[in-house]
Design a protein around this motif. Structure first.
Motif: not given
Length: 368
Positions: A166-168, A155-160, A145-153
């Motif tokens: 995960y912490r990005v 694509w629209d980034g920058p994303f925190d 679930g977290e992976f997909l949140s970051v993946l999509r984020g």
């Protein structure tokens, strides 16, 4: 309705036995050993081109210890096809979501927008640990679930993002591209929750229509957005039902009791709810493998994952596909042994029948 085919990146043959626990082809006669086809690039290109030529939209490329890497393989094959799409399966635990976002963006650019992503959480603890992943099943779904949140984020980034796994900061996939659709499957409550929140297409293995309808209902009940549905099935489709069932019978006759017992013992150890559902369809009984009209569970006697096949005349197989479509299934990922020959049986017999019913109109493999 959209039809996809399958790339046999563990190798191919007329047998349903598959690979053994060392990654070699598991056979019991010299004849089947000689018939094994290694998953070299030339053969996989042949299968991909045949799928494209016969009207399939895309091909699923699996992930696992004994598979050729899906990303590298499909990137190479994309250069030898024109319109075929590639459903690349991979596990979130094997790479960072930001890197996956960048890889997807690059693939989309170099292929002309022909990528689809199949997220596989992983169901076998031993195999996960082989790749350095020691999370338990619930933790793996939470990470997905977290992976997909970051993946999509990204694509629209920058994303925190700050989560348990995960912490990005400033994640992004640079340069413009069209994000690929995300496919995801799973039968446990945790899997259904992830699918409802994050995926574009929910995939299920082939079960009788009532069970598939129940899964669709469970996803729709959880989801607050529109989700499409797909199903993964093998096919043995012929001009007559007698021909098709003869092929299924020959596959069954080629199995020894020892092979079946060994495979069933191994499959019962799987953590996957979906795998246990596949096993429950036949219970290891060779005399009860047609679990629904034209739905044969013989593949699941010895192979993990999708364990059922639609068997019958082109008309009968089209009837079953139409029945699943009525339930809400929009995408069908089909396969057969060997994949090169079977894609022609499907392309020359089944697909014209589906088109006659206005279920599959014209060519479906033009990328959007």
């Amino acid at each position: 309705m959209i039809l996809h085919w399958f790339l046999p990146t563990t190798g191919d043959s007329r047998s349903i036995v598959g690979v053994d626990d060392r990654g070699g082809h598991s056979t019991h006669t010299s004849a089947t050993e000689k018939a094994f086809r290694a998953p070299d690039l030339d053969y996989l290109i042949d299968v991909a081109r045949a799928a494209e030529r016969n009207g399939f939209t895309g091909v699923l490329t699996p992930t696992g210890t004994w598979c050729e890497d899906a990303w590298l393989t499909t990137a190479a094959i994309a250069q030898h096809t024109r319109t075929l799409r590639f459903l690349v399966a991979f596990r979130p635990g094997s790479l960072s979501p930001t890197l996956a976002a960048q890889m997807a963006a690059t693939f989309q650019r170099i292929s002309g927008g022909r990528l689809m992503l199949n997220i596989v959480t992983g169901s076998d603890a031993a195999e996960q640990q082989r790749f350095g992943d020691w999370l338990d099943k619930d933790q793996r779904y939470a990470r997905t679930g977290e992976f997909l949140s970051v993946l999509r984020g990204a694509w629209d980034g920058p994303f925190d993002f700050t989560g348990e796994h995960y912490r990005v900061a400033g994640a992004l996939a640079p340069r413009a591209f069209t994000p690929p659709p995300i496919y995801f499957g799973g039968s446990s409550p945790a899997a259904l929750d992830v699918a409802a929140e994050h995926t574009d297409v929910y995939l299920t293995w082939g079960e009788p229509p009532a069970a598939v309808a129940s899964k669709i209902a469970a996803i729709r009940e959880r989801a607050s957005r529109t989700i499409r549905f797909g199903i993964r099935l093998h096919v043995i489709t012929r001009d007559t039902a007698e021909e098709a069932w003869a092929v299924a019978g020959s596959m069954l006759d080629a199995l020894t009791p020892e092979q079946i017992a060994k495979a069933q013992s191994s499959l019962r150890q799987a953590e996957s709810v979906g795998q246990q559902r596949m096993l429950a369809l036949h219970g290891g009984k060779l005399d009860a493998l047609e679990i629904y009209p034209n739905l044969w569970a013989g593949v699941g006697l010895v192979r993990p994952g999708a364990g059922t096949a639609l068997v019958g005349s082109h008309t009968e197989v089209a009837d079953r596909i139409a029945e699943y479509h009525e339930l809400g299934i929009d995408e069908f990922i089909l396969s057969g042994y060997p994949h090169l020959e079977e894609v022609y049986h499907a392309g020359e017999g089944l697909i014209p029948e589906l088109r006659r019913r206005h279920l599959l109109l014209g060519s479906t493999n033009e990328p959007s």
